[in-house]
Design a protein around this motif. Sequence first.
Motif, mmCIF file in Angstrom:
data_model
loop_
_atom_site.group_PDB
_atom_site.id
_atom_site.type_symbol
_atom_site.label_atom_id
_atom_site.label_comp_id
_atom_site.label_asym_id
_atom_site.label_seq_id
_atom_site.Cartn_x
_atom_site.Cartn_y
_atom_site.Cartn_z
ATOM 1 N N GLU A 80 5.043 -5.842 9.733
ATOM 2 C CA GLU A 80 4.655 -4.779 8.801
ATOM 3 C C GLU A 80 5.873 -4.002 8.315
ATOM 4 O O GLU A 80 6.724 -3.593 9.115
ATOM 5 C CB GLU A 80 3.684 -3.811 9.475
ATOM 6 C CG GLU A 80 3.102 -2.834 8.471
ATOM 7 C CD GLU A 80 2.165 -1.813 9.076
ATOM 8 O OE1 GLU A 80 2.574 -1.123 10.047
ATOM 9 O OE2 GLU A 80 1.040 -1.687 8.567
ATOM 10 N N TYR A 81 5.969 -3.822 7.008
ATOM 11 C CA TYR A 81 6.961 -2.907 6.417
ATOM 12 C C TYR A 81 6.316 -1.531 6.474
ATOM 13 O O TYR A 81 5.174 -1.355 6.032
ATOM 14 C CB TYR A 81 7.211 -3.336 4.974
ATOM 15 C CG TYR A 81 8.168 -2.459 4.178
ATOM 16 C CD1 TYR A 81 9.534 -2.721 4.160
ATOM 17 C CD2 TYR A 81 7.687 -1.413 3.402
ATOM 18 C CE1 TYR A 81 10.400 -1.951 3.400
ATOM 19 C CE2 TYR A 81 8.553 -0.636 2.634
ATOM 20 C CZ TYR A 81 9.907 -0.916 2.642
ATOM 21 O OH TYR A 81 10.768 -0.149 1.882
ATOM 22 N N LYS A 136 0.857 -1.176 0.000
ATOM 23 C CA LYS A 136 0.000 0.000 0.000
ATOM 24 C C LYS A 136 0.901 1.236 0.000
ATOM 25 O O LYS A 136 1.764 1.379 0.877
ATOM 26 C CB LYS A 136 -0.806 -0.027 1.292
ATOM 27 C CG LYS A 136 -2.105 0.747 1.218
ATOM 28 C CD LYS A 136 -2.777 0.777 2.561
ATOM 29 C CE LYS A 136 -3.744 -0.377 2.747
ATOM 30 N NZ LYS A 136 -4.463 -0.264 4.037
ATOM 31 N N VAL A 137 0.728 2.091 -0.990
ATOM 32 C CA VAL A 137 1.498 3.341 -1.047
ATOM 33 C C VAL A 137 0.501 4.492 -1.016
ATOM 34 O O VAL A 137 -0.445 4.519 -1.808
ATOM 35 C CB VAL A 137 2.338 3.404 -2.344
ATOM 36 C CG1 VAL A 137 2.944 4.788 -2.540
ATOM 37 C CG2 VAL A 137 3.450 2.351 -2.313
ATOM 38 N N THR A 138 0.689 5.405 -0.089
ATOM 39 C CA THR A 138 -0.207 6.559 -0.007
ATOM 40 C C THR A 138 0.591 7.828 -0.279
ATOM 41 O O THR A 138 1.633 8.056 0.349
ATOM 42 C CB THR A 138 -0.872 6.656 1.389
ATOM 43 O OG1 THR A 138 -1.479 5.410 1.663
ATOM 44 C CG2 THR A 138 -1.919 7.755 1.447
ATOM 45 N N ASN A 186 2.817 -6.091 3.863
ATOM 46 C CA ASN A 186 2.934 -7.280 4.712
ATOM 47 C C ASN A 186 2.917 -8.518 3.845
ATOM 48 O O ASN A 186 2.529 -8.472 2.678
ATOM 49 C CB ASN A 186 1.875 -7.308 5.812
ATOM 50 C CG ASN A 186 0.486 -7.226 5.236
ATOM 51 O OD1 ASN A 186 0.001 -8.187 4.647
ATOM 52 N ND2 ASN A 186 -0.148 -6.073 5.372
ATOM 53 N N THR A 187 3.382 -9.600 4.437
ATOM 54 C CA THR A 187 3.573 -10.842 3.680
ATOM 55 C C THR A 187 3.119 -12.043 4.515
ATOM 56 O O THR A 187 3.082 -11.946 5.749
ATOM 57 C CB THR A 187 5.063 -10.994 3.291
ATOM 58 O OG1 THR A 187 5.249 -12.210 2.585
ATOM 59 C CG2 THR A 187 5.975 -11.000 4.510
ATOM 60 N N ASP A 188 2.836 -13.149 3.820
ATOM 61 C CA ASP A 188 2.460 -14.362 4.547
ATOM 62 C C ASP A 188 3.630 -15.351 4.639
ATOM 63 O O ASP A 188 3.491 -16.450 5.154
ATOM 64 C CB ASP A 188 1.239 -15.030 3.886
ATOM 65 C CG ASP A 188 1.474 -15.347 2.422
ATOM 66 O OD1 ASP A 188 2.588 -15.075 1.912
ATOM 67 O OD2 ASP A 188 0.553 -15.872 1.778
ATOM 68 N N LYS A 189 4.791 -14.955 4.083
ATOM 69 C CA LYS A 189 5.975 -15.822 4.095
ATOM 70 C C LYS A 189 7.174 -14.878 4.107
ATOM 71 O O LYS A 189 7.124 -13.841 3.410
ATOM 72 C CB LYS A 189 5.938 -16.621 2.787
ATOM 73 C CG LYS A 189 6.927 -17.720 2.643
ATOM 74 C CD LYS A 189 6.540 -18.524 1.395
ATOM 75 C CE LYS A 189 7.648 -19.406 0.923
ATOM 76 N NZ LYS A 189 7.332 -19.993 -0.373
ATOM 77 N N ILE A 214 14.918 -7.848 5.091
ATOM 78 C CA ILE A 214 13.971 -8.975 5.205
ATOM 79 C C ILE A 214 12.691 -8.505 5.886
ATOM 80 O O ILE A 214 12.735 -7.796 6.897
ATOM 81 C CB ILE A 214 14.606 -10.135 6.014
ATOM 82 C CG1 ILE A 214 15.812 -10.696 5.251
ATOM 83 C CG2 ILE A 214 13.584 -11.238 6.307
ATOM 84 C CD1 ILE A 214 16.635 -11.698 6.032
ATOM 85 N N LEU A 215 11.572 -8.892 5.307
ATOM 86 C CA LEU A 215 10.274 -8.673 5.949
ATOM 87 C C LEU A 215 9.760 -10.046 6.354
ATOM 88 O O LEU A 215 9.593 -10.931 5.504
ATOM 89 C CB LEU A 215 9.295 -7.994 4.979
ATOM 90 C CG LEU A 215 7.887 -7.764 5.540
ATOM 91 C CD1 LEU A 215 7.888 -6.732 6.681
ATOM 92 C CD2 LEU A 215 6.919 -7.326 4.433
#
Length: 352
Positions: free
Chosen positions: A339-340, A149-151, A167-170, A333-334
Amino acid sequence: MSVEKKLFGMMPTCENVYIYTLKNSNGMEVEISTYGAAVVSALVPDKTGEFQDVILGYDDLEGYLKGDKYFGAIIGRFANRIQYGKFTLNGVEYNLAQNNGQNHLHGGIKGFDKAVWDSKIRKDIDNSVELCYFSPDGEEGYPGNLYVKVTYVLTEDNALEIHYKANTDKDTIINLTNHAYFNLSGHSSGDILKQKLMINADKFTVNDKNSIPTGEIREVEGTPMDFRTLTPIGQNINSDYEQIVFGNGYDHNWVLNTNNSAQLKAAQAVDENTGIVMDVYTTTPGIQFYSANFLAGSDIGKNNTVYNSRDAFCLETQYFPNSINCSKFESPILRAGEEYNHKTIYKFSTIV
Ligand code: GLA
């Protein structure tokens, strides 16, 4: 203050691309396209009160579809280079496209700059547009489903804020930036060699001849990389300093002194001609200063302007290039479930 949405064009797949115009009460205006989530223009008041478009770009979507210079776009998943397009995460080796010699550049063959983003006007933040992109597990070789998401927010004090969230699931790697090409005399005014730059950094990352960091972090003192005080960009741009020769000019990552705080100024650019000043603030550890060495006269932009080498500068806030392969650099690494969250601000004013 207002936000307007218009059709910008249609993709070959018939998908619509929109352009948003954010306008504040000082008359400053910024256009954002949903193709590449790109900044298409920024009309900024100069010292005489006239507005200058300080962003290089194209008049229409076709220009962006053909262009290969990342004008104004969001870069992802990984800004700049990853050596040999390879990295290992949790014991698994990942292979990405080698789209820059043997190396991986700016997210690969179809990076986020070439995606059509979903968009909406945010009611909770004045003068803003939110762009979303879902990058599926395995896209361009990267692990994990990634929700980005970029705002963009245009504030009343003439700042363009960019908020990056993901965000990521892995477990995966991520390094988002914006690749705007700035010219504070106006996008069609020619080279930026007399414009001055300050980068709040005592050190930079040394590159090999393929622009991959060697791992050495070097003091800027006594080198043409020293921008600790405002210095004309052209002052040393043709120096025979090996790093400048390797980069064809400036195309390096500076190690910011700002401690990942957007409260402290990361960089400042000043154009005495228009009197326009741009201050940069960011939460990222590095910034790529690129003096548009690869613009080649074949890049025809807005109003048929021919963009030549060094007709702009980029200040791309980022994790260090190839940071996933260099343990000395802050890790990009995320982790799954984390959350990034980063922010970069380009704030405009005039010389007083
Ligand atoms: C970055 C890179 C450059 C070049 C430009 C886009 O700044 O470091 O080498 O790829 O993007 O042309």
